[in-house]
Design a protein around this motif. Sequence first.
Motif, short mmCIF file in Angstrom:
data_model
loop_
_atom_site.label_atom_id
_atom_site.label_comp_id
_atom_site.label_asym_id
_atom_site.label_seq_id
_atom_site.Cartn_x
_atom_site.Cartn_y
_atom_site.Cartn_z
N PRO A 260 0.82 -1.22 0.00
CA PRO A 260 0.00 0.00 0.00
C PRO A 260 0.85 1.26 0.00
O PRO A 260 2.02 1.25 0.39
N VAL A 261 0.23 2.36 -0.40
CA VAL A 261 0.92 3.64 -0.47
C VAL A 261 1.46 4.05 0.90
O VAL A 261 2.56 4.60 1.01
N ARG A 262 0.72 3.76 1.94
CA ARG A 262 1.11 4.20 3.28
C ARG A 262 2.12 3.26 3.94
O ARG A 262 2.49 3.44 5.10
N GLY A 263 2.57 2.27 3.21
CA GLY A 263 3.58 1.37 3.75
C GLY A 263 2.99 0.04 4.20
O GLY A 263 1.78 -0.16 4.23
N GLY A 264 3.87 -0.87 4.54
CA GLY A 264 3.44 -2.20 4.94
C GLY A 264 3.40 -3.14 3.75
O GLY A 264 3.62 -2.76 2.60
N GLN A 265 3.12 -4.38 4.01
CA GLN A 265 3.06 -5.43 2.99
C GLN A 265 2.10 -6.49 3.45
O GLN A 265 2.05 -6.84 4.64
N ARG A 266 1.31 -7.00 2.51
CA ARG A 266 0.47 -8.15 2.83
C ARG A 266 0.38 -9.06 1.63
O ARG A 266 0.58 -8.64 0.48
N THR A 267 0.09 -10.31 1.89
CA THR A 267 -0.09 -11.29 0.82
C THR A 267 -1.55 -11.28 0.39
O THR A 267 -2.46 -11.36 1.23
N VAL A 268 -1.78 -11.14 -0.91
CA VAL A 268 -3.14 -11.16 -1.44
C VAL A 268 -3.72 -12.56 -1.23
O VAL A 268 -3.06 -13.56 -1.54
N PRO A 269 -4.94 -12.67 -0.68
CA PRO A 269 -5.49 -13.99 -0.36
C PRO A 269 -5.96 -14.75 -1.59
O PRO A 269 -7.13 -14.67 -1.99
N VAL A 270 -5.04 -15.48 -2.20
CA VAL A 270 -5.34 -16.33 -3.35
C VAL A 270 -4.69 -17.68 -3.09
O VAL A 270 -3.45 -17.80 -3.13
N ALA A 271 -5.48 -18.68 -2.81
CA ALA A 271 -4.94 -20.00 -2.48
C ALA A 271 -4.55 -20.76 -3.74
O ALA A 271 -5.18 -20.62 -4.79
N GLY A 272 -3.49 -21.55 -3.64
CA GLY A 272 -3.16 -22.50 -4.69
C GLY A 272 -2.43 -21.95 -5.89
O GLY A 272 -2.35 -22.63 -6.92
N LEU A 273 -1.89 -20.75 -5.81
CA LEU A 273 -1.12 -20.22 -6.94
C LEU A 273 0.14 -21.07 -7.17
O LEU A 273 0.77 -21.53 -6.22
N ARG A 274 0.50 -21.22 -8.44
CA ARG A 274 1.72 -21.92 -8.81
C ARG A 274 2.51 -21.04 -9.78
O ARG A 274 2.21 -20.98 -10.95
N THR A 275 3.46 -20.33 -9.24
CA THR A 275 4.31 -19.43 -10.01
C THR A 275 3.50 -18.36 -10.78
O THR A 275 3.44 -18.38 -12.01
N PRO A 276 2.88 -17.42 -10.06
CA PRO A 276 2.18 -16.32 -10.74
C PRO A 276 3.17 -15.46 -11.50
O PRO A 276 4.27 -15.16 -10.99
#
Length: 288
Positions: A260-276
């Motif tokens: 986000p613009v204000r800082g921080g990091q989070r993982t987008v909740p998408v299960a089962g990705l294989r090398t996006p």
Amino acid sequence: MAAALLLCAAPVASAAPGTAPGPAEGRPPAHGGAPLYISDYGDNTVLRLPPGGGAPVMVPVSGLIRPTGMVLAPSGDLYIADTGNNRVVRVPGDGGPQSVVPTTDLSRPIGLALNADGDLYIADSFNDRVVKVPADGSGQVTVPTTGLLHPNGLALDRAGNLFVADFVNDRVVRVPADGGPQTTVPTTGLSQPTGLAFGRGGDLFVSDSGNDRVVQLPAGGGPQRTVPAIGLNSPYGLAFDPAGALYVADFNNDRVVKLPVRGGQRTVPVAGLRTPAGLAIPSERAGY
């Protein structure tokens, strides 16, 4: 070297057709939100994450093999680099049937970009060139560049200048819209650059995949900066949402992260990705 594997991997069996809504369908966006499209290279699919959250759905496109770069037109049409099939496919925003973009002799296409006139640029990676498919149907042309080796990500600035991640040469080059000579963008220590994206202020962001980082190149010059992200492993596609948050396809970690613009990091909740690999988000012009 995830990026090298992405370029060289042999084709595998394609996934079954999806049944999800097309690019322009589905739930209305949440305030300040927009749908996120993710090309799942390992699963041969493209996913759409609704703007209000919830489970991702599969975009209805058939026969993909190793999809990578994507770009969205203002109309909602989604273009996908179908890398393993040496083609680019178009999924209409109105839900119509997919089609193949008319091109000639592509070999491992990866990065895609659209200009304001609707002309499509394709990083024709194994042919060491970039091609342009004009919106007027006049036929494919080769963009005048020099010395590219496996070009990867593409991006256009507001003036229509084309930027190319020159993967093997560890650089980013700029091809002027007015036909002037190609130049190398000043950077420090790049290794296997892949994804490119421009922020709202005009800064250029580069996935420096060999160094497991994303770098920011200020629009007005000045020193390059490393984007504060934790634990990236061969980052690939980049995209910005209308609120200015940066999304990174963290290829070897099987995830997408949001900064986000204000800082921080989070993982987008998408299960089962294989090398996006590729990411796409509608622009502010799409009304999000």
